[in-house]
Design a protein around this motif. Structure first.
Motif, PDB file in Angstrom:
ATOM      1  N   GLN A   1      -8.736   2.491  -4.286  1.00 26.59           N
ATOM      2  CA  GLN A   1      -9.229   4.714  -4.135  1.00 26.59           C
ATOM      3  C   GLN A   1      -9.053   5.330  -2.973  1.00 26.59           C
ATOM      4  OE1 GLN A   1     -11.771   1.629  -6.361  1.00 26.59           O
ATOM      5  NE2 GLN A   1     -10.574   2.571  -7.063  1.00 26.59           N
ATOM      6  N   ALA A   2      -7.753   4.698  -2.336  1.00 34.12           N
ATOM      7  CA  ALA A   2      -7.566   5.801  -1.009  1.00 34.12           C
ATOM      8  C   ALA A   2      -6.509   6.714  -1.213  1.00 34.12           C
ATOM      9  CB  ALA A   2      -6.620   4.499   0.457  1.00 34.12           C
ATOM     10  N   ARG A   3      -6.335   6.964  -1.174  1.00 36.22           N
ATOM     11  CA  ARG A   3      -5.295   8.796  -1.737  1.00 36.22           C
ATOM     12  C   ARG A   3      -4.322   9.150  -0.218  1.00 36.22           C
ATOM     13  NH1 ARG A   3      -6.578  14.834  -4.512  1.00 36.22           N
ATOM     14  NH2 ARG A   3      -4.001  14.997  -3.844  1.00 36.22           N
ATOM     15  N   PHE A   4      -5.264   9.091   1.165  1.00 30.65           N
ATOM     16  CA  PHE A   4      -4.839   9.830   1.920  1.00 30.65           C
ATOM     17  C   PHE A   4      -4.305   8.321   2.945  1.00 30.65           C
ATOM     18  CE2 PHE A   4      -7.234  12.749   0.038  1.00 30.65           C
ATOM     19  CZ  PHE A   4      -6.699  13.644   0.076  1.00 30.65           C
ATOM     20  N   ALA A   5      -2.596   8.708   4.028  1.00 34.14           N
ATOM     21  CA  ALA A   5      -2.685   7.687   4.936  1.00 34.14           C
ATOM     22  C   ALA A   5      -2.841   7.896   6.118  1.00 34.14           C
ATOM     23  CB  ALA A   5      -1.727   7.296   4.417  1.00 34.14           C
TER      24      ALA A   5
ATOM     25  N   LEU B   1      -7.408   5.876   4.149  1.00 35.36           N
ATOM     26  CA  LEU B   1      -6.415   4.124   4.844  1.00 35.36           C
ATOM     27  C   LEU B   1      -6.027   4.945   6.326  1.00 35.36           C
ATOM     28  CD1 LEU B   1      -5.635   1.788   5.330  1.00 35.36           C
ATOM     29  CD2 LEU B   1      -3.630   2.222   4.146  1.00 35.36           C
ATOM     30  N   VAL B   2      -7.069   4.240   7.821  1.00 39.57           N
ATOM     31  CA  VAL B   2      -6.203   5.230   9.093  1.00 39.57           C
ATOM     32  C   VAL B   2      -5.122   3.513   9.215  1.00 39.57           C
ATOM     33  CG1 VAL B   2      -7.390   4.912  11.025  1.00 39.57           C
ATOM     34  CG2 VAL B   2      -8.143   5.600   9.544  1.00 39.57           C
ATOM     35  N   LEU B   3      -4.412   4.148   9.023  1.00 38.76           N
ATOM     36  CA  LEU B   3      -2.886   3.117   9.443  1.00 38.76           C
ATOM     37  C   LEU B   3      -2.863   2.579  10.618  1.00 38.76           C
ATOM     38  CD1 LEU B   3      -0.155   3.970   6.522  1.00 38.76           C
ATOM     39  CD2 LEU B   3      -1.025   1.675   7.106  1.00 38.76           C
ATOM     40  N   GLY B   4      -2.391   3.549  11.429  1.00 40.55           N
ATOM     41  CA  GLY B   4      -1.947   2.485  12.731  1.00 40.55           C
ATOM     42  C   GLY B   4      -1.124   3.975  13.449  1.00 40.55           C
ATOM     43  N   GLN B   5      -0.138   3.523  14.695  1.00 37.61           N
ATOM     44  CA  GLN B   5       0.707   4.435  15.019  1.00 37.61           C
ATOM     45  C   GLN B   5       2.140   3.675  14.587  1.00 37.61           C
ATOM     46  OE1 GLN B   5      -0.017   6.747  18.124  1.00 37.61           O
ATOM     47  NE2 GLN B   5      -1.212   5.499  18.823  1.00 37.61           N
ATOM     48  N   ILE B   6       3.579   4.855  14.420  1.00 39.68           N
ATOM     49  CA  ILE B   6       4.878   3.849  14.660  1.00 39.68           C
ATOM     50  C   ILE B   6       4.936   3.660  16.033  1.00 39.68           C
ATOM     51  CG2 ILE B   6       6.914   4.957  14.709  1.00 39.68           C
ATOM     52  CD1 ILE B   6       6.657   6.280  12.088  1.00 39.68           C
TER      53      ILE B   6
ATOM     54  N   ILE C   1       5.163   5.289   2.833  1.00 43.31           N
ATOM     55  CA  ILE C   1       3.876   5.494   2.460  1.00 43.31           C
ATOM     56  C   ILE C   1       3.725   6.635   1.305  1.00 43.31           C
ATOM     57  CG2 ILE C   1       2.357   6.820   3.351  1.00 43.31           C
ATOM     58  CD1 ILE C   1       2.813   5.869   6.004  1.00 43.31           C
ATOM     59  N   MET C   2       4.877   7.327   1.272  1.00 40.76           N
ATOM     60  CA  MET C   2       4.720   8.479   0.196  1.00 40.76           C
ATOM     61  C   MET C   2       5.782   7.782  -1.188  1.00 40.76           C
ATOM     62  SD  MET C   2       6.432  11.493   1.759  1.00 40.76           S
ATOM     63  CE  MET C   2       6.647  11.789   3.763  1.00 40.76           C
ATOM     64  N   ALA C   3       6.561   6.334  -1.439  1.00 40.72           N
ATOM     65  CA  ALA C   3       6.644   6.183  -2.455  1.00 40.72           C
ATOM     66  C   ALA C   3       6.194   4.687  -3.533  1.00 40.72           C
ATOM     67  CB  ALA C   3       7.779   5.055  -2.224  1.00 40.72           C
ATOM     68  N   SER C   4       4.223   4.837  -2.752  1.00 42.91           N
ATOM     69  CA  SER C   4       3.312   4.034  -2.875  1.00 42.91           C
ATOM     70  C   SER C   4       1.916   5.142  -3.110  1.00 42.91           C
ATOM     71  CB  SER C   4       2.391   3.451  -1.515  1.00 42.91           C
ATOM     72  OG  SER C   4       1.918   4.991  -0.901  1.00 42.91           O
ATOM     73  N   GLY C   5       2.217   6.230  -3.183  1.00 48.28           N
ATOM     74  CA  GLY C   5       1.335   7.216  -4.129  1.00 48.28           C
ATOM     75  C   GLY C   5       0.628   7.737  -2.898  1.00 48.28           C
ATOM     76  N   LEU C   6       0.177   7.713  -1.667  1.00 51.12           N
ATOM     77  CA  LEU C   6      -0.578   8.131  -1.111  1.00 51.12           C
ATOM     78  C   LEU C   6       0.239   9.205   0.531  1.00 51.12           C
ATOM     79  CD1 LEU C   6      -1.890   4.757   1.157  1.00 51.12           C
ATOM     80  CD2 LEU C   6      -3.289   5.669  -0.524  1.00 51.12           C
ATOM     81  N   GLU C   7      -0.722   9.685   0.337  1.00 50.90           N
ATOM     82  CA  GLU C   7       0.043  11.189   1.162  1.00 50.90           C
ATOM     83  C   GLU C   7      -0.996  10.998   2.814  1.00 50.90           C
ATOM     84  OE1 GLU C   7      -2.030  14.592  -0.237  1.00 50.90           O
ATOM     85  OE2 GLU C   7      -1.737  14.043  -2.263  1.00 50.90           O
ATOM     86  N   PRO C   8       0.485  11.696   3.374  1.00 51.36           N
ATOM     87  CA  PRO C   8      -0.043  11.125   4.586  1.00 51.36           C
ATOM     88  C   PRO C   8      -0.287  12.330   5.240  1.00 51.36           C
ATOM     89  CG  PRO C   8       2.567  10.454   3.571  1.00 51.36           C
ATOM     90  CD  PRO C   8       1.782  11.519   2.750  1.00 51.36           C
ATOM     91  N   VAL C   9      -0.900  11.730   5.980  1.00 49.83           N
ATOM     92  CA  VAL C   9      -1.689  12.904   7.612  1.00 49.83           C
ATOM     93  C   VAL C   9      -1.304  12.434   9.028  1.00 49.83           C
ATOM     94  CG1 VAL C   9      -3.772  13.728   8.718  1.00 49.83           C
ATOM     95  CG2 VAL C   9      -3.884  13.557   5.711  1.00 49.83           C
ATOM     96  N   VAL C  10       0.068  13.583   8.940  1.00 54.87           N
ATOM     97  CA  VAL C  10       0.286  12.803  10.320  1.00 54.87           C
ATOM     98  C   VAL C  10      -0.143  13.587  11.552  1.00 54.87           C
ATOM     99  CG1 VAL C  10       2.928  11.704  11.167  1.00 54.87           C
ATOM    100  CG2 VAL C  10       2.931  12.465   9.216  1.00 54.87           C
ATOM    101  N   ILE C  11       0.055  12.667  12.766  1.00 56.02           N
ATOM    102  CA  ILE C  11      -0.783  13.188  13.964  1.00 56.02           C
ATOM    103  C   ILE C  11       0.398  12.885  15.486  1.00 56.02           C
ATOM    104  CG2 ILE C  11      -2.120  13.254  15.683  1.00 56.02           C
ATOM    105  CD1 ILE C  11      -4.495  12.528  13.032  1.00 56.02           C
TER     106      ILE C  11
END
Length: 347
Positions: free
Chosen positions: A49-53, A98-103, A137-147
């Motif tokens: 049920q995560a929505r945001f990455a 979802l807290v993914l990490g960093q590029i 990420i976007m194709a997976s259906g999650l909305e990125p929050v990019v810092i």
């Protein structure tokens, strides 16, 4: 995960202090894992049920390639130290995130003496990484929050959204600079002009554009593209237009475009925010929060991009910079998530 450094639960626990009788976001958000592929991490988060990455791009090669100051490398870490320390409760459980990490960017960073041409070449390499990771990420259906990182990353994000949604993107950007400068080599000042030339940007509105921080050539290019703006002076100085009416106008045009919406914010728009181009004459943080929440709630946002925060540029030192940028970005993340969740309930 290729070009992505996961932010693990073990790392996160070192940033917070837990108390009996409380549950904090650090205990409820989802995390990536070092030996798990990005696709597997995204699928698992979606199934839970995560929505945001939430993802970071810690680099300052874009601002430096634009002949600006460095320091925009630590915003993600400063934000997570504050965000994950917030309470998990009825307003936000944390399970949505979802807290993914960093590029990975360390191999692209260059010394202070580097030529602008070398920095701009490395910005192009970074573009490719941003597009690769964010498209998935976007194709997976999650909305990125990019810092961020520099605002140069708007280009990669717009290209990613076009690839994921198979259509052009409408962007709104709270920023004293339009970032529509000539395409003279990639840097933080021309992400949107490159995206327009590449066919990713279909509509563009700049909110809070400073009347004397954009060259006439840039304004002419933006006009020729069909870009629109409300200036900082018209809303916050001369009070000719209210923020409420400006946002209503922007929201109507974004929705009329029938495109996915890129929600952009350059932190140097905010008064005294530590950034590569900080300003004493900016907008209040509360107005920035209202902007993010309003656009998130009332338009079909594809992502939120928070660019240019530079904790190291705080006048009182990096520790103070970590606190101020971390707290500010945390509030902006919550404003976005709350707006998107309210939009879902309305829909």
């Amino acid at each position: 995960m290729q070009h992505l450094i996961p932010f693990t639960e073990q790392q996160s626990r070192k940033l917070v202090s837990l108390r009996d009788g409380e549950t904090k976001l650090v205990q409820t958000v989802h995390y990536g894992a070092e030996k798990t592929s990005l696709s597997e991490t995204l699928a698992k988060a979606r199934s839970n049920q995560a929505r945001f990455a939430i993802i970071g791009i810690g680099e300052d090669i874009g601002p430096r390639a634009n002949l600006g100051r460095g320091g925009a490398t630590d915003a993600f870490n400063s934000a997570m130290a504050q965000f994950l320390n917030l309470q998990s409760n009825r307003f936000l459980s944390g399970k949505e995130c979802l807290v993914l990490g960093q590029i990975e960017t360390s191999d692209l960073q260059l010394p202070d003496c580097a030529d602008a041409s070398d920095l701009r070449q490395n910005v192009e390499h970074l573009d490719a990484r941003v597009i690769s990771v964010l498209s998935e990420i976007m194709a997976s259906g999650l909305e990125p929050v990019v810092i961020g990182g520099g605002h140069n990353n708007a280009y990669g994000l717009l290209m990613s959204a076009k690839a994921a949604f198979k259509k052009k993107v409408a962007a709104v950007n709270l920023d004293p600079h339009s970032d529509f400068r000539p395409r003279e080599g990639r840097h933080s000042g021309n992400g949107f002009s490159y995206a327009a030339a590449s066919g990713a940007l279909g509509y563009y509105h700049v909110l809070g554009m400073h009347e004397l921080k954009n060259s006439e050539e840039t304004l002419e290019q933006l006009t020729a593209f069909g870009g629109e703006w409300h200036t900082f002076q018209s809303i916050w100085v001369r009070r000719e237009v209210t923020l409420k009416s400006a946002l209503e106008n922007i929201i109507a045009k974004l929705n009329d475009s029938q495109m996915p919406v890129a929600l952009e914010l350059d932190l140097d728009a905010i008064t005294n925010m530590p950034s590569s181009a900080s300003t004493a004459a900016g907008i209040p943080l509360l107005d920035a929060l209202h902007y993010v929440h309003s656009i998130a709630r009332h338009t079909p946002c594809a992502y939120l991009h928070l660019a240019e925060a530079a904790p190291a540029c705080h006048v009182a030192g990096i520790a103070a910079g970590y606190r101020e940028t971390g707290q500010s970005i945390s509030e902006l993340i919550y404003a976005y998530i709350q707006g998107r969740l309210q939009s879902q309930r309305i829909g």
